[in-house]
Write an enzyme that holds these catalytic residues in place. Structure first.
Site, short mmCIF file in Angstrom:
data_model
loop_
_atom_site.label_atom_id
_atom_site.label_comp_id
_atom_site.label_asym_id
_atom_site.label_seq_id
_atom_site.Cartn_x
_atom_site.Cartn_y
_atom_site.Cartn_z
N ASP A 63 0.83 -1.20 0.00
CA ASP A 63 0.00 0.00 0.00
C ASP A 63 0.87 1.26 0.00
OD1 ASP A 63 -2.37 1.44 0.03
OD2 ASP A 63 -2.50 1.46 2.22
N HIS A 80 3.27 3.26 -9.05
CA HIS A 80 3.18 1.84 -9.37
C HIS A 80 4.46 1.36 -10.07
CE1 HIS A 80 -0.87 1.88 -7.98
NE2 HIS A 80 -1.34 2.60 -8.98
N LEU A 135 10.83 -21.04 -3.22
CA LEU A 135 9.79 -20.14 -2.74
C LEU A 135 8.60 -20.13 -3.68
CD1 LEU A 135 8.85 -17.67 -0.94
CD2 LEU A 135 9.99 -16.23 -2.65
#
Length: 258
Positions: A32, A49, A143
């Site tokens: 955020d 972004h 991962l």
């Protein structure tokens, strides 16, 4: 007081302080603050972004280096579709580009890409790029990077309820056999352990419709750092904060210690 303490720990972020035997198996992050970061720079939201990509890469590589097994990133919510058209289109174009650019890094580091959410609602170019990346990395064993795309917790719970109701209607499941385990098996995250740690950046203190079922006993870490500024040191600070806590799951502290 709480955020001041976190800011101090984020400045240190010393790897040697970590207990390597208590690294969270699954970390989820609400990324955020991109828009506010851009506004501070006097730029459009999409600028934030674009600059968030470095933070995403640092979080992925940091989690991988620390031995985290699952990393879930809240990348685009179902509510985000209501944002201005230009921003949504820019985000989708950026998603396609970022996924394509990051696949070589994931292959090099043995990372698997997975996704949760209504990916059929994505533009065709984004959907195709996502599927291609998932297929290319599917044989990796390290991962597991889970992208939450066109996702919301309430949407997921509704979809799970529909799946269970259909199974009951088809005679494949009895009402009395519906349990927490059965419900979990019908979620988007079936087969993925619940997060031990959830991180939210930008100083906001809410879940924003993210993993509502899965976060029932997750430790929550909030930081004032805006997402484009998030780096491995902030991930380490969050894990250090997590390691200081006693996870009781409804038991007393004495029961946990014994």
């Amino acid at each position: 007081m709480y955020l001041q303490k976190l800011r101090y720990s984020e400045k240190t972020g010393m790897k040697e302080e970590l207990d390597r035997n208590r690294i969270p198996r699954h970390i989820a992050i609400i990324m955020d603050g991109n828009g506010r970061w851009a506004k501070k720079k006097g730029a459009m939201r999409i600028f934030g972004h674009h600059h968030a990509i470095k933070a995403v890469r640092d979080a992925i590589e940091g989690a991988n280096n620390l031995g985290v097994k699952y990393l879930t990133l809240f990348s685009f919510s179902t509510e985000n579709w209501s944002r201005p058209k230009d921003e949504v289109e820019g985000l989708m174009a950026l998603l396609v580009k970022t996924i394509a650019n990051e696949v070589p890094m994931m292959m090099k580091n043995n990372i698997v890409m997975e996704s949760i959410g209504d990916i059929n609602s994505l533009p065709k170019s984004a959907y195709n790029q996502l599927i291609e990346a998932k297929e290319k990395t599917s044989q990796n064993t390290g991962l597991k990077l889970v992208l939450a795309l066109s996702y919301s917790g309430q949407w997921e719970l509704t979809q799970a309820a529909k799946r269970i109701a259909q199974k009951v209607s088809d005679g494949k499941l009895k009402v009395e056999d519906i349990s927490q385990e059965v419900f979990a098996d019908n979620l988007e995250t079936a087969g993925i352990p619940d997060p031990e740690l959830m991180i939210r950046t930008s100083g906001e203190f809410r879940l924003s419709n993210f993993l509502l079922w899965q976060l029932a006993y997750t430790e929550l870490h909030f930081t004032s750092v805006l997402w484009p500024d998030f780096r491995e040191k902030h991930l380490i600070a969050a894990i250090l904060d997590y390691q200081k806590r006693e996870r009781r799951f409804g038991k007393t502290g004495e029961q946990v210690k014994s």
